[in-house]
Design an enzyme around this catalytic site. Structure first.
Site, PDB file in Angstrom:
ATOM      1  N   ALA A  60     -10.444   1.224  27.016  1.00 23.97           N
ATOM      2  CA  ALA A  60     -10.414   1.963  26.002  1.00 23.97           C
ATOM      3  C   ALA A  60      -8.867   2.410  25.533  1.00 23.97           C
ATOM      4  O   ALA A  60      -8.001   2.879  26.225  1.00 23.97           O
ATOM      5  CB  ALA A  60     -11.003   3.520  26.321  1.00 23.97           C
ATOM      6  N   TYR A 185     -17.407  10.563  24.267  1.00 24.57           N
ATOM      7  CA  TYR A 185     -16.080  10.591  23.469  1.00 24.57           C
ATOM      8  C   TYR A 185     -16.486  10.697  21.846  1.00 24.57           C
ATOM      9  O   TYR A 185     -17.441  10.716  21.530  1.00 24.57           O
ATOM     10  CB  TYR A 185     -15.277   9.216  23.653  1.00 24.57           C
ATOM     11  CG  TYR A 185     -14.915   9.455  25.240  1.00 24.57           C
ATOM     12  CD1 TYR A 185     -14.178  10.064  25.688  1.00 24.57           C
ATOM     13  CD2 TYR A 185     -15.434   8.072  26.403  1.00 24.57           C
ATOM     14  CE1 TYR A 185     -13.725  10.115  27.199  1.00 24.57           C
ATOM     15  CE2 TYR A 185     -14.975   8.174  27.369  1.00 24.57           C
ATOM     16  CZ  TYR A 185     -14.330   9.012  28.037  1.00 24.57           C
ATOM     17  OH  TYR A 185     -14.131   9.263  29.423  1.00 24.57           O
TER      18      TYR A 185
HETATM   19  C1  LIG Z   1     -12.149   2.344  36.473  1.00 19.14           C
HETATM   20  C2  LIG Z   1     -13.209   2.475  35.315  1.00 19.14           C
HETATM   21  C3  LIG Z   1     -12.772   2.549  34.247  1.00 19.14           C
HETATM   22  C4  LIG Z   1     -13.604   2.729  33.069  1.00 19.14           C
HETATM   23  N1  LIG Z   1     -13.121   2.851  31.719  1.00 19.14           N
HETATM   24  C5  LIG Z   1     -13.974   2.594  30.712  1.00 19.14           C
HETATM   25  C6  LIG Z   1     -13.643   2.527  29.445  1.00 19.14           C
HETATM   26  O1  LIG Z   1     -12.306   2.472  29.422  1.00 19.14           O
HETATM   27  N2  LIG Z   1     -14.291   2.226  28.196  1.00 19.14           N
HETATM   28  C7  LIG Z   1     -15.624   2.360  28.500  1.00 19.14           C
HETATM   29  O2  LIG Z   1     -16.430   2.266  27.732  1.00 19.14           O
HETATM   30  N3  LIG Z   1     -16.207   2.426  29.986  1.00 19.14           N
HETATM   31  C8  LIG Z   1     -15.312   2.550  31.004  1.00 19.14           C
HETATM   32  N4  LIG Z   1     -15.819   2.497  32.306  1.00 19.14           N
HETATM   33  C9  LIG Z   1     -17.255   2.208  32.431  1.00 19.14           C
HETATM   34  C10 LIG Z   1     -17.589   0.406  32.584  1.00 19.14           C
HETATM   35  O3  LIG Z   1     -17.288  -0.222  31.610  1.00 19.14           O
HETATM   36  C11 LIG Z   1     -19.039   0.371  33.144  1.00 19.14           C
HETATM   37  O4  LIG Z   1     -19.698   0.803  31.870  1.00 19.14           O
HETATM   38  C12 LIG Z   1     -19.495   1.179  34.138  1.00 19.14           C
HETATM   39  O5  LIG Z   1     -18.508   0.934  35.258  1.00 19.14           O
HETATM   40  C13 LIG Z   1     -20.846   0.744  34.717  1.00 19.14           C
HETATM   41  O6  LIG Z   1     -20.558  -0.647  35.281  1.00 19.14           O
HETATM   42  P1  LIG Z   1     -20.429  -1.294  36.557  1.00 19.14           P
HETATM   43  O7  LIG Z   1     -21.509  -0.682  37.399  1.00 19.14           O
HETATM   44  O8  LIG Z   1     -20.548  -2.659  36.629  1.00 19.14           O
HETATM   45  O9  LIG Z   1     -19.146  -0.878  37.085  1.00 19.14           O
HETATM   46  C14 LIG Z   1     -14.816   2.472  33.298  1.00 19.14           C
HETATM   47  C15 LIG Z   1     -15.449   2.296  34.821  1.00 19.14           C
HETATM   48  C16 LIG Z   1     -14.650   1.988  35.732  1.00 19.14           C
HETATM   49  C17 LIG Z   1     -14.996   1.992  37.283  1.00 19.14           C
END
Ligand SMILES: Cc1cc2nc3c(=O)[nH]c(=O)nc-3n(C[C@H](O)[C@H](O)[C@H](O)COP(=O)(O)O)c2cc1C
Length: 358
Positions: A60, A185
């Protein structure tokens, strides 16, 4: 044997080498607090590209200073920030991955303490470098300072800021952009009746609540032209009875498609406190619902961690792409590992590392 995970995907003028992508993940590593990428970003995103992902979506990135979640976020409101992203993109390209960037405005969830490196949490006071947040309505997210309601003129300025950041993204070499309309957001705050109680053209009906996002989509498409894919990340549900629901976000996705969006990245939640039944693949059914009802390509995300699980999601038509977030942090070489697990030959294991796989 062919596997959907490794089948190339073409969206407009971009062909992705596979369907294992990395979703945006904030790194809170713009350590100069000026929104500028640092060596961390080159190494982090470069490592993910080297590990075989088809595309990586950079975290983001604030379209204005006030759009950032924290002062450590990336930004793209000036040319210095654009120039600092060029080596990040160039290295991703050198490894054969497509490079995307998530453009964002954090709305009422902006101006918070960084996630780590401090004992504090919640809103960063204005005296410590924080700023007054904005939202569709002057309602606080639980635990954060109350935002100020945006005027229609300010909404137009934010649309223009998304367009300007999009222009800089393309100048930096990104292959595609993702508009962040999820996780509570700003754009999600407008979409959800729980955070948007406006009575003007931006509040009320789903059509009115979607107006801001569709204006951002139109401005983005006008900026990138016809050959660049535009993605939108949605929270398909607020996980509450009276909040945003799959039937509304599926209808919205029909409009997104009509406005030239190429893929919906289907996440959930984040706008209000809610009970979320978290478990393996817990959001893929929402991806399936939007893909089927709106007839638009989708990405599934959320606790996808295993090669066969990822292949199954595609094979059962729940999504066109899988996004692996935390698993990619644990194992940036997930795509190479998945190829080995599925016994699928790929030709992009880095030459430097091939002895490790013999
Ligand atoms: C460290 C971290 C930072 C994240 N930052 C964002 C982000 O900048 N924008 C966003 O849409 N989601 C963000 N997320 C959510 C992830 O894109 C993802 O949707 C979420 O972690 C679920 O997927 P996963 O189980 O594979 O981690 C973030 C997640 C983590 C763990």
């Amino acid at each position: 044997m062919s596997h959907l995970l490794f089948e190339p995907l073409t969206l407009r003028g971009v062909t992705f080498r596979n369907r294992i992508w990395v979703p945006p993940m904030c790194q809170y590593s713009a350590e100069h607090q000026d929104g500028t990428a640092t060596p961390w970003h080159v190494v982090h995103y470069g490592g993910l590209a080297r590990g075989g992902a088809g595309a990586i979506i950079v975290e983001a990135t604030g379209v204005t200073p006030e759009a950032r979640i924290s002062a450590q976020d990336l930004g793209l409101w000036n040319d210095e920030q654009r120039d600092a992203l060029i080596p990040v993109v160039d290295f991703m390209h050198s490894q054969g991955a497509a490079a995307g960037i998530q453009l964002a405005h954090a709305g009422r969830k902006a101006s918070t303490y960084p996630e780590w490196g401090t004992e504090h949490e919640g809103s960063l006071p204005e005296g410590e470098g924080g700023w007054r947040t904005v939202a569709p309505s002057a309602q606080a997210f639980p635990g954060l300072e109350a935002p100020r309601e945006l005027t229609e003129a300010e909404i137009a300025e934010i649309v223009a800021a998304f367009a300007a950041s999009t222009r800089r993204s393309i100048q930096a070499g990104f292959d595609f952009v993702e508009i962040h309309a999820a996780h509570g957001y700003l754009l999600h705050e407008f979409l959800s009746p729980l955070s948007n109680t406006r009575t003007d053209a931006y509040g009320g009906t789903l059509e009115n609540r979607s107006r801001f996002l569709l204006e951002v989509v139109d401005a983005t498409r006008a900026e990138v032209g016809e050959s660049v894919p535009v993605l939108v990340r949605l929270s398909a549900t607020d996980w509450t009875d009276d909040g945003l629901s799959l039937s509304e976000t599926a209808e919205l996705s029909v409009w997104l498609k009509a406005h030239g969006v190429d893929l919906v990245d289907v996440s959930t939640g984040g706008n209000v406190l809610a009970q979320i039944p978290v478990g393996p693949g817990y959001q893929t059914n929402f991806s399936a619902g939007i893909r089927e009802r709106a007839d638009i390509p989708t990405a599934a995300v959320g606790l996808i961690t295993e090669p066969f699980q990822a292949e199954h999601i595609l094979a059962t038509g729940q999504a066109d792409v899988v996004l692996l977030g935390r698993e990619s942090l644990r194992d940036p070489n997930f795509a190479i590992r998945a190829a080995a697990a599925l016994r699928h030959e790929i030709d992009y294991t880095p030459a430097q590392y091939q002895r490790a796989y013999k």
